[in-house]
Design a protein around this motif. Structure first.
Motif, PDB file in Angstrom:
ATOM      1  N   ARG A 264      -4.743   4.953   2.525  1.00 30.70           N
ATOM      2  CA  ARG A 264      -3.691   5.224   1.522  1.00 30.70           C
ATOM      3  C   ARG A 264      -3.950   4.438   0.236  1.00 30.70           C
ATOM      4  NH1 ARG A 264       0.045   4.994   5.985  1.00 30.70           N
ATOM      5  NH2 ARG A 264       0.558   7.134   6.530  1.00 30.70           N
ATOM      6  N   TYR A 265      -4.408   3.204   0.381  1.00 35.22           N
ATOM      7  CA  TYR A 265      -4.725   2.395  -0.799  1.00 35.22           C
ATOM      8  C   TYR A 265      -5.786   3.104  -1.643  1.00 35.22           C
ATOM      9  CZ  TYR A 265      -6.908  -1.181  -3.661  1.00 35.22           C
ATOM     10  OH  TYR A 265      -7.456  -1.868  -4.721  1.00 35.22           O
ATOM     11  N   PHE A 266      -6.864   3.553  -1.005  1.00 40.02           N
ATOM     12  CA  PHE A 266      -7.926   4.240  -1.731  1.00 40.02           C
ATOM     13  C   PHE A 266      -7.444   5.567  -2.307  1.00 40.02           C
ATOM     14  CE2 PHE A 266     -10.840   1.361   0.515  1.00 40.02           C
ATOM     15  CZ  PHE A 266     -11.736   1.068  -0.499  1.00 40.02           C
ATOM     16  N   SER A 267      -6.521   6.237  -1.629  1.00 33.71           N
ATOM     17  CA  SER A 267      -6.038   7.524  -2.139  1.00 33.71           C
ATOM     18  C   SER A 267      -5.260   7.348  -3.436  1.00 33.71           C
ATOM     19  CB  SER A 267      -5.203   8.262  -1.088  1.00 33.71           C
ATOM     20  OG  SER A 267      -3.958   7.651  -0.904  1.00 33.71           O
ATOM     21  N   TYR A 268      -4.741   6.151  -3.666  1.00 34.28           N
ATOM     22  CA  TYR A 268      -4.081   5.853  -4.942  1.00 34.28           C
ATOM     23  C   TYR A 268      -5.058   6.064  -6.107  1.00 34.28           C
ATOM     24  CZ  TYR A 268      -1.717   3.228  -8.617  1.00 34.28           C
ATOM     25  OH  TYR A 268      -1.133   2.856  -9.797  1.00 34.28           O
ATOM     26  N   PHE A 269      -6.343   5.826  -5.872  1.00 35.69           N
ATOM     27  CA  PHE A 269      -7.391   6.008  -6.873  1.00 35.69           C
ATOM     28  C   PHE A 269      -8.098   7.358  -6.712  1.00 35.69           C
ATOM     29  CE2 PHE A 269      -6.973   1.469  -5.984  1.00 35.69           C
ATOM     30  CZ  PHE A 269      -6.675   1.000  -7.244  1.00 35.69           C
ATOM     31  N   SER A 270      -7.519   8.240  -5.906  1.00 33.50           N
ATOM     32  CA  SER A 270      -8.121   9.555  -5.614  1.00 33.50           C
ATOM     33  C   SER A 270      -9.547   9.389  -5.103  1.00 33.50           C
ATOM     34  CB  SER A 270      -8.096  10.460  -6.846  1.00 33.50           C
ATOM     35  OG  SER A 270      -6.781  10.700  -7.242  1.00 33.50           O
ATOM     36  N   TYR A 271      -9.704   8.479  -4.154  1.00 33.55           N
ATOM     37  CA  TYR A 271     -11.016   8.162  -3.597  1.00 33.55           C
ATOM     38  C   TYR A 271     -10.929   8.191  -2.079  1.00 33.55           C
ATOM     39  CZ  TYR A 271     -15.343   5.630  -2.668  1.00 33.55           C
ATOM     40  OH  TYR A 271     -16.584   5.278  -2.210  1.00 33.55           O
ATOM     41  N   ALA A 272     -11.914   8.789  -1.450  1.00 37.01           N
ATOM     42  CA  ALA A 272     -11.980   8.836   0.009  1.00 37.01           C
ATOM     43  C   ALA A 272     -12.976   7.771   0.478  1.00 37.01           C
ATOM     44  CB  ALA A 272     -12.420  10.221   0.474  1.00 37.01           C
ATOM     45  N   PRO A 273     -12.519   6.718   1.157  1.00 36.08           N
ATOM     46  CA  PRO A 273     -13.420   5.637   1.566  1.00 36.08           C
ATOM     47  C   PRO A 273     -14.313   6.025   2.745  1.00 36.08           C
ATOM     48  CG  PRO A 273     -11.246   5.233   2.440  1.00 36.08           C
ATOM     49  CD  PRO A 273     -11.143   6.455   1.565  1.00 36.08           C
ATOM     50  N   SER A 274     -15.466   5.378   2.800  1.00 35.78           N
ATOM     51  CA  SER A 274     -16.360   5.541   3.951  1.00 35.78           C
ATOM     52  C   SER A 274     -15.884   4.612   5.068  1.00 35.78           C
ATOM     53  CB  SER A 274     -17.796   5.176   3.558  1.00 35.78           C
ATOM     54  OG  SER A 274     -17.886   3.786   3.303  1.00 35.78           O
TER      55      SER A 274
ATOM     56  N   LEU B  90     -11.826  14.058   7.957  1.00 42.03           N
ATOM     57  CA  LEU B  90     -13.188  13.563   7.775  1.00 42.03           C
ATOM     58  C   LEU B  90     -13.896  14.465   6.774  1.00 42.03           C
ATOM     59  CD1 LEU B  90     -15.579  11.762   8.707  1.00 42.03           C
ATOM     60  CD2 LEU B  90     -15.974  13.422  10.517  1.00 42.03           C
ATOM     61  N   LEU B  91     -14.412  13.864   5.703  1.00 43.72           N
ATOM     62  CA  LEU B  91     -15.171  14.599   4.699  1.00 43.72           C
ATOM     63  C   LEU B  91     -16.623  14.176   4.820  1.00 43.72           C
ATOM     64  CD1 LEU B  91     -12.845  13.934   1.626  1.00 43.72           C
ATOM     65  CD2 LEU B  91     -12.727  15.840   3.225  1.00 43.72           C
ATOM     66  N   GLN B  92     -17.518  15.114   4.994  1.00 43.05           N
ATOM     67  CA  GLN B  92     -18.942  14.794   5.137  1.00 43.05           C
ATOM     68  C   GLN B  92     -19.733  15.657   4.181  1.00 43.05           C
ATOM     69  OE1 GLN B  92     -20.457  13.066   8.250  1.00 43.05           O
ATOM     70  NE2 GLN B  92     -22.309  12.941   7.072  1.00 43.05           N
ATOM     71  N   ASP B  93     -20.502  15.022   3.301  1.00 44.66           N
ATOM     72  CA  ASP B  93     -21.373  15.739   2.373  1.00 44.66           C
ATOM     73  C   ASP B  93     -22.752  15.806   3.003  1.00 44.66           C
ATOM     74  OD1 ASP B  93     -22.588  16.913   0.241  1.00 44.66           O
ATOM     75  OD2 ASP B  93     -22.537  15.142  -1.042  1.00 44.66           O
ATOM     76  N   LYS B  94     -23.120  16.984   3.461  1.00 41.86           N
ATOM     77  CA  LYS B  94     -24.401  17.135   4.145  1.00 41.86           C
ATOM     78  C   LYS B  94     -25.575  17.290   3.174  1.00 41.86           C
ATOM     79  CE  LYS B  94     -22.447  19.068   8.373  1.00 41.86           C
ATOM     80  NZ  LYS B  94     -21.244  18.376   8.250  1.00 41.86           N
TER      81      LYS B  94
ATOM     82  N   GLN C 253     -16.643  10.305   4.700  1.00 39.18           N
ATOM     83  CA  GLN C 253     -15.511   9.678   4.032  1.00 39.18           C
ATOM     84  C   GLN C 253     -14.230  10.188   4.675  1.00 39.18           C
ATOM     85  OE1 GLN C 253     -17.221  11.024   0.175  1.00 39.18           O
ATOM     86  NE2 GLN C 253     -16.484   9.035  -0.543  1.00 39.18           N
ATOM     87  N   TYR C 254     -13.176   9.383   4.580  1.00 43.32           N
ATOM     88  CA  TYR C 254     -11.906   9.713   5.223  1.00 43.32           C
ATOM     89  C   TYR C 254     -10.795   9.796   4.186  1.00 43.32           C
ATOM     90  CZ  TYR C 254     -14.375   8.453   9.483  1.00 43.32           C
ATOM     91  OH  TYR C 254     -15.284   8.392  10.504  1.00 43.32           O
ATOM     92  N   THR C 255      -9.879  10.708   4.407  1.00 46.91           N
ATOM     93  CA  THR C 255      -8.733  10.869   3.525  1.00 46.91           C
ATOM     94  C   THR C 255      -7.506  11.230   4.353  1.00 46.91           C
ATOM     95  OG1 THR C 255      -7.956  11.952   1.508  1.00 46.91           O
ATOM     96  CG2 THR C 255      -9.179  13.317   3.047  1.00 46.91           C
TER      97      THR C 255
END
Length: 146
Positions: free
Chosen positions: A22-32, A64-68, A80-82
């Protein structure tokens, strides 16, 4: 079977992981996974954080977001997770990585010129570009150390 202390409190760890995301989502970022582990308020093992993240994905609390196909200047294929329904989408992550890559490519000439100044010891990139999270209209934050 006797549970280890950290395994006897899975709910507390789940909540701590959700707080980090949630903290990272404040910056519109999905953390690893690594970033979640580093920012976690609870002391635990990285393997345990991975298991709890997998559980939260199965419970559909997080996505789970995965850039293949990495398209960034680095070979970043870390998942990355969101927060499901609240955070950044996989499409947004990909668009921001492409925008960051484009911005850094435009700096190549600048870096090549500055390279010849012996007084400059380090050129750094910070802000959204450093996190591969730049929007098309964002600026590029650089710093020089002499």
């Amino acid at each position: 079977m006797k549970l280890r202390r950290e395994e006897s409190q899975p709910y507390a760890l789940q909540q701590a992981i959700l707080e980090v995301i949630r903290y990272f989502s404040y910056f519109s970022y999905a953390p690893s996974l690594e970033e979640i582990f580093v920012f976690l308020s609870k002391k635990t093992r990285a393997t345990h954080v991975k298991k709890v993240c997998d559980l939260l994905v199965n419970l559909e609390s997080i996505e789970l977001l995965q850039d293949k196909k990495p398209r960034l200047y680095t070979d970043n294929t870390l998942p990355q997770y969101t927060i499901r329904g609240e955070g950044i989408s996989a499409r947004q992550v990909q668009a921001r990585k492409l925008a960051t890559s484009s911005k850094i490519a435009r700096l190549k000439t600048f870096f090549n010129i500055v390279y010849f100044f012996p007084e400059i010891r380090l050129i750094g990139i910070s802000g959204s570009c450093a996190m591969a999270n730049a929007r098309p209209k964002d600026d590029i934050d650089i710093f020089l150390i002499s």
